[in-house]
Design a protein around this motif. Structure first.
Motif, PDB file in Angstrom:
ATOM      1  N   ARG A  22       0.851  -1.206   0.000  1.00  0.00           N
ATOM      2  CA  ARG A  22       0.000   0.000   0.000  1.00  0.00           C
ATOM      3  C   ARG A  22       0.881   1.249   0.000  1.00  0.00           C
ATOM      4  NH1 ARG A  22      -2.144   0.273   6.342  1.00  0.00           N
ATOM      5  NH2 ARG A  22      -0.409   1.592   7.018  1.00  0.00           N
TER       6      ARG A  22
ATOM      7  N   ILE B  72       3.159   4.449  -0.432  1.00  0.00           N
ATOM      8  CA  ILE B  72       4.252   4.834  -1.326  1.00  0.00           C
ATOM      9  C   ILE B  72       4.798   3.615  -2.071  1.00  0.00           C
ATOM     10  CG2 ILE B  72       6.621   5.730  -1.390  1.00  0.00           C
ATOM     11  CD1 ILE B  72       5.870   7.632   0.882  1.00  0.00           C
TER      12      ILE B  72
ATOM     13  N   ASP C 174       6.281  -7.953   1.628  1.00  0.00           N
ATOM     14  CA  ASP C 174       5.438  -7.219   2.583  1.00  0.00           C
ATOM     15  C   ASP C 174       4.921  -8.170   3.650  1.00  0.00           C
ATOM     16  OD1 ASP C 174       3.925  -4.193   2.182  1.00  0.00           O
ATOM     17  OD2 ASP C 174       3.054  -5.543   3.677  1.00  0.00           O
TER      18      ASP C 174
ATOM     19  N   VAL D 229       7.034 -11.279   3.849  1.00  0.00           N
ATOM     20  CA  VAL D 229       8.328 -11.046   4.496  1.00  0.00           C
ATOM     21  C   VAL D 229       8.183 -10.002   5.593  1.00  0.00           C
ATOM     22  CG1 VAL D 229      10.728 -10.318   4.157  1.00  0.00           C
ATOM     23  CG2 VAL D 229       9.480 -11.302   2.238  1.00  0.00           C
ATOM     24  N   ASP D 230       8.749 -10.304   6.755  1.00  0.00           N
ATOM     25  CA  ASP D 230       8.987  -9.267   7.753  1.00  0.00           C
ATOM     26  C   ASP D 230      10.449  -8.860   7.549  1.00  0.00           C
ATOM     27  OD1 ASP D 230       9.690  -7.790   9.967  1.00  0.00           O
ATOM     28  OD2 ASP D 230       8.631  -9.089  11.395  1.00  0.00           O
ATOM     29  N   VAL D 231      10.676  -7.617   7.162  1.00  0.00           N
ATOM     30  CA  VAL D 231      12.052  -7.217   6.799  1.00  0.00           C
ATOM     31  C   VAL D 231      13.018  -7.243   7.982  1.00  0.00           C
ATOM     32  CG1 VAL D 231      11.385  -5.857   4.765  1.00  0.00           C
ATOM     33  CG2 VAL D 231      11.533  -4.728   7.012  1.00  0.00           C
TER      34      VAL D 231
ATOM     35  N   ASN E 234      11.461   0.310   1.062  1.00  0.00           N
ATOM     36  CA  ASN E 234      10.415   1.285   1.368  1.00  0.00           C
ATOM     37  C   ASN E 234       9.635   0.933   2.639  1.00  0.00           C
ATOM     38  OD1 ASN E 234       7.957   3.163   0.595  1.00  0.00           O
ATOM     39  ND2 ASN E 234       7.152   1.075   0.753  1.00  0.00           N
TER      40      ASN E 234
ATOM     41  N   VAL F 269      14.130   4.436   1.042  1.00  0.00           N
ATOM     42  CA  VAL F 269      13.178   5.505   1.335  1.00  0.00           C
ATOM     43  C   VAL F 269      13.412   5.982   2.773  1.00  0.00           C
ATOM     44  CG1 VAL F 269      10.749   6.166   1.464  1.00  0.00           C
ATOM     45  CG2 VAL F 269      11.520   4.581  -0.325  1.00  0.00           C
ATOM     46  N   ALA F 270      14.001   7.158   2.890  1.00  0.00           N
ATOM     47  CA  ALA F 270      14.219   7.768   4.211  1.00  0.00           C
ATOM     48  C   ALA F 270      13.036   8.684   4.487  1.00  0.00           C
ATOM     49  CB  ALA F 270      15.548   8.505   4.211  1.00  0.00           C
TER      50      ALA F 270
ATOM     51  N   TYR G 159      11.362   7.911  15.115  1.00  0.00           N
ATOM     52  CA  TYR G 159      11.185   7.816  13.658  1.00  0.00           C
ATOM     53  C   TYR G 159      12.265   8.613  12.923  1.00  0.00           C
ATOM     54  CZ  TYR G 159       9.031   8.348   9.029  1.00  0.00           C
ATOM     55  OH  TYR G 159       8.796   8.338   7.680  1.00  0.00           O
TER      56      TYR G 159
ATOM     57  N   LYS H 166      15.361   7.300  10.474  1.00  0.00           N
ATOM     58  CA  LYS H 166      15.487   7.694   9.066  1.00  0.00           C
ATOM     59  C   LYS H 166      16.834   8.362   8.805  1.00  0.00           C
ATOM     60  CE  LYS H 166      11.611   6.177   7.341  1.00  0.00           C
ATOM     61  NZ  LYS H 166      11.595   5.165   6.275  1.00  0.00           N
TER      62      LYS H 166
ATOM     63  N   GLY I 274       8.604  14.269   1.325  1.00  0.00           N
ATOM     64  CA  GLY I 274       7.824  15.129   2.208  1.00  0.00           C
ATOM     65  C   GLY I 274       6.541  14.386   2.539  1.00  0.00           C
TER      66      GLY I 274
ATOM     67  N   ILE J  95       3.244  12.610   2.111  1.00  0.00           N
ATOM     68  CA  ILE J  95       2.605  11.943   0.974  1.00  0.00           C
ATOM     69  C   ILE J  95       1.273  11.358   1.457  1.00  0.00           C
ATOM     70  CG2 ILE J  95       2.865  10.107  -0.764  1.00  0.00           C
ATOM     71  CD1 ILE J  95       5.058  12.224  -1.006  1.00  0.00           C
TER      72      ILE J  95
ATOM     73  N   THR K 127      -0.940   8.845   2.209  1.00  0.00           N
ATOM     74  CA  THR K 127      -0.921   7.384   2.393  1.00  0.00           C
ATOM     75  C   THR K 127      -1.633   7.025   3.707  1.00  0.00           C
ATOM     76  OG1 THR K 127       1.069   7.269   3.759  1.00  0.00           O
ATOM     77  CG2 THR K 127       1.411   7.268   1.361  1.00  0.00           C
TER      78      THR K 127
ATOM     79  N   MET L  82      -0.302   5.671   6.230  1.00  0.00           N
ATOM     80  CA  MET L  82       0.573   6.048   7.350  1.00  0.00           C
ATOM     81  C   MET L  82       0.327   7.490   7.783  1.00  0.00           C
ATOM     82  SD  MET L  82       4.746   6.360   7.535  1.00  0.00           S
ATOM     83  CE  MET L  82       5.196   4.658   7.767  1.00  0.00           C
ATOM     84  N   VAL L  83       0.144   8.379   6.822  1.00  0.00           N
ATOM     85  CA  VAL L  83      -0.062   9.791   7.150  1.00  0.00           C
ATOM     86  C   VAL L  83      -1.451  10.005   7.759  1.00  0.00           C
ATOM     87  CG1 VAL L  83      -0.411  12.067   6.085  1.00  0.00           C
ATOM     88  CG2 VAL L  83       1.680  10.779   5.669  1.00  0.00           C
TER      89      VAL L  83
HETATM   90  P1  NAD Z   1       2.241   2.730   4.935  1.00  0.00           P
HETATM   91  O1  NAD Z   1       2.140   2.441   6.383  1.00  0.00           O
HETATM   92  O2  NAD Z   1       1.036   3.261   4.247  1.00  0.00           O
HETATM   93  O3  NAD Z   1       2.802   1.454   4.154  1.00  0.00           O
HETATM   94  C1  NAD Z   1       3.915   0.761   4.662  1.00  0.00           C
HETATM   95  C2  NAD Z   1       3.986  -0.620   4.057  1.00  0.00           C
HETATM   96  O4  NAD Z   1       5.116  -1.292   4.660  1.00  0.00           O
HETATM   97  C3  NAD Z   1       2.748  -1.485   4.345  1.00  0.00           C
HETATM   98  O5  NAD Z   1       2.389  -2.187   3.185  1.00  0.00           O
HETATM   99  C4  NAD Z   1       3.234  -2.425   5.450  1.00  0.00           C
HETATM  100  O6  NAD Z   1       2.551  -3.679   5.448  1.00  0.00           O
HETATM  101  C5  NAD Z   1       4.705  -2.585   5.096  1.00  0.00           C
HETATM  102  N1  NAD Z   1       5.517  -2.981   6.262  1.00  0.00           N
HETATM  103  C6  NAD Z   1       5.527  -2.421   7.496  1.00  0.00           C
HETATM  104  N2  NAD Z   1       6.365  -3.087   8.302  1.00  0.00           N
HETATM  105  C7  NAD Z   1       6.913  -4.088   7.559  1.00  0.00           C
HETATM  106  C8  NAD Z   1       7.841  -5.128   7.846  1.00  0.00           C
HETATM  107  N3  NAD Z   1       8.377  -5.289   9.076  1.00  0.00           N
HETATM  108  N4  NAD Z   1       8.180  -5.981   6.846  1.00  0.00           N
HETATM  109  C9  NAD Z   1       7.626  -5.846   5.617  1.00  0.00           C
HETATM  110  N5  NAD Z   1       6.734  -4.897   5.296  1.00  0.00           N
HETATM  111  C10 NAD Z   1       6.378  -4.031   6.261  1.00  0.00           C
HETATM  112  O7  NAD Z   1       3.448   3.798   4.803  1.00  0.00           O
HETATM  113  P2  NAD Z   1       3.823   4.838   3.620  1.00  0.00           P
HETATM  114  O8  NAD Z   1       3.324   6.169   4.013  1.00  0.00           O
HETATM  115  O9  NAD Z   1       3.497   4.272   2.316  1.00  0.00           O
HETATM  116  O10 NAD Z   1       5.406   4.881   3.815  1.00  0.00           O
HETATM  117  C11 NAD Z   1       6.313   4.111   3.048  1.00  0.00           C
HETATM  118  C12 NAD Z   1       7.728   4.544   3.404  1.00  0.00           C
HETATM  119  O11 NAD Z   1       7.872   5.939   3.134  1.00  0.00           O
HETATM  120  C13 NAD Z   1       8.072   4.368   4.868  1.00  0.00           C
HETATM  121  O12 NAD Z   1       9.419   3.980   4.989  1.00  0.00           O
HETATM  122  C14 NAD Z   1       7.855   5.748   5.438  1.00  0.00           C
HETATM  123  O13 NAD Z   1       8.593   5.962   6.601  1.00  0.00           O
HETATM  124  C15 NAD Z   1       8.339   6.604   4.291  1.00  0.00           C
HETATM  125  N6  NAD Z   1       7.839   7.976   4.295  1.00  0.00           N
HETATM  126  C16 NAD Z   1       6.505   8.212   4.214  1.00  0.00           C
HETATM  127  C17 NAD Z   1       6.080   9.526   4.186  1.00  0.00           C
HETATM  128  C18 NAD Z   1       4.632   9.879   4.062  1.00  0.00           C
HETATM  129  O14 NAD Z   1       4.310  11.077   4.171  1.00  0.00           O
HETATM  130  N7  NAD Z   1       3.739   8.960   3.806  1.00  0.00           N
HETATM  131  C19 NAD Z   1       7.002  10.591   4.280  1.00  0.00           C
HETATM  132  C20 NAD Z   1       8.349  10.288   4.376  1.00  0.00           C
HETATM  133  C21 NAD Z   1       8.752   8.973   4.380  1.00  0.00           C
END
Ligand code: NAD
Length: 260
Positions: A16, A18, A37, A62-64, A90, A141-142, A156, A160, A187, A189, A191, A193-194
């Motif tokens: 899901r 980004i 994922d 996968v759990d990373v 990511n 992805v930081a 957090y 990063k 910045g 995004i 999603t 998470m936000v």
């Molecule tokens: P999200 O929570 O919407 O999606 C994260 C995805 O990572 C999910 O599909 C989740 O199942 C997967 N995930 C989480 N833990 C995991 C693990 N241990 N092993 C495997 N998969 C795992 O988040 P997002 O907003 O899409 O963010 C993606 C990346 O971008 C992240 O690293 C986040 O820190 C970074 N980021 C996001 C934003 C933002 O504004 N959304 C800004 C800066 C950075």
């Protein structure tokens, strides 16, 4: 656009947000995608989108933070789609929490997924790229939170910043194998998470989610938040031949947030 034609790209956290946007965007440039994922059921939806675009796609549960699971998935992905040309680390987690309220467990969770996860997948994939003599690219992805964090981003933002520094060393050590490594600092995004982060911050303050979102938008020079695809555009550049002279860099894709 065929900049990634014939390339196999692994995207972690691609179910899901980004990661899904990056997977789709890479597929539009011709890539085949392996998604790692925690949620394979949801990741299958991304895989279907990739297939609709015309790429091959595989999904791995996968759990990373689990080295054995990462090793198995890397092996499986290669046996299905061939040597890995690109990796986008990511997968990440974020909780809005003040430092005084942060428990040891909270700290470890952020560093486990965001920092250790990036290390583990990078290491396993880099080993295979070297073995298969693939001049690949790694994109981590930081976040702008590595440099200009909000309150509530102690664990957090620090995790990063670790990703940015780790990526610099990765670039230096892998250069002799023809592998590049860079990080992207998104910045805000749009999603899940936000959405969750806005809910958590609203619960901790007098402001509503709408007010907090408006404040956040205000911090971005371009006066809006970004889309997952916009991070995908930068990833495609870094993964493609056009990006082959970019390494060790950390690129803000942030609508001007860091300059705001
Ligand atoms: P999200 O929570 O919407 O999606 C994260 C995805 O990572 C999910 O599909 C989740 O199942 C997967 N995930 C989480 N833990 C995991 C693990 N241990 N092993 C495997 N998969 C795992 O988040 P997002 O907003 O899409 O963010 C993606 C990346 O971008 C992240 O690293 C986040 O820190 C970074 N980021 C996001 C934003 C933002 O504004 N959304 C800004 C800066 C950075």
């Amino acid at each position: 656009d065929s900049r990634l034609a014939g390339r196999h790209v692994v995207v972690t956290g691609g179910a899901r947000g980004i990661g899904r946007g990056i997977a789709r965007r890479c597929a539009r440039s011709g890539a085949d995608i392996s998604i790692f994922d925690l949620r394979p059921d949801v990741a299958e939806e991304t895989a279907d989108e990739v297939r609709d675009i015309g790429g091959a796609a595989t999904v791995w549960k996968v759990d990373v933070t689990d080295a054995d699971a990462v090793a198995d998935a890397v092996e499986g992905a290669e046996s299905e789609l061939g040597p890995i040309d690109g990796l986008v680390n990511n997968a990440g987690v974020q909780q809005a929490i003040s430092i005084l309220e942060t428990t040891e467990e909270d700290w470890d969770r952020h560093f486990g997924v965001n920092a250790k996860g990036t290390f583990l997948v990078s290491k396993h994939v880099a080993e295979r790229m070297i073995e298969t003599e693939t001049a690949g690219s790694i994109v981590n992805v930081a976040s702008v939170g590595a440099e200009r964090p909000f309150k509530g981003q102690g664990a957090y933002g620090a995790s990063k910043a670790a990703v940015v520094t780790f990526t610099t060393v990765l670039a230096k050590e892998l250069a002799e194998h023809g592998i590049t490594a860079n990080s992207i600092k998104p910045g805000t995004i749009d999603t899940p998470m936000v959405q969750q982060w806005l809910e958590e911050r609203a619960a901790q303050s007098d402001a509503t989610e709408e007010e907090l979102l408006a404040e956040t938008i205000d911090e971005h020079v371009l006066d809006r938040i970004g889309t997952p695809e916009e991070i995908g555009h930068a990833a495609v550049l870094l993964l493609s031949e056009e990006g082959e002279w970019i390494t060790g860099e950390s690129i803000a894709v942030d609508g001007g947030y860091l300059r705001g």
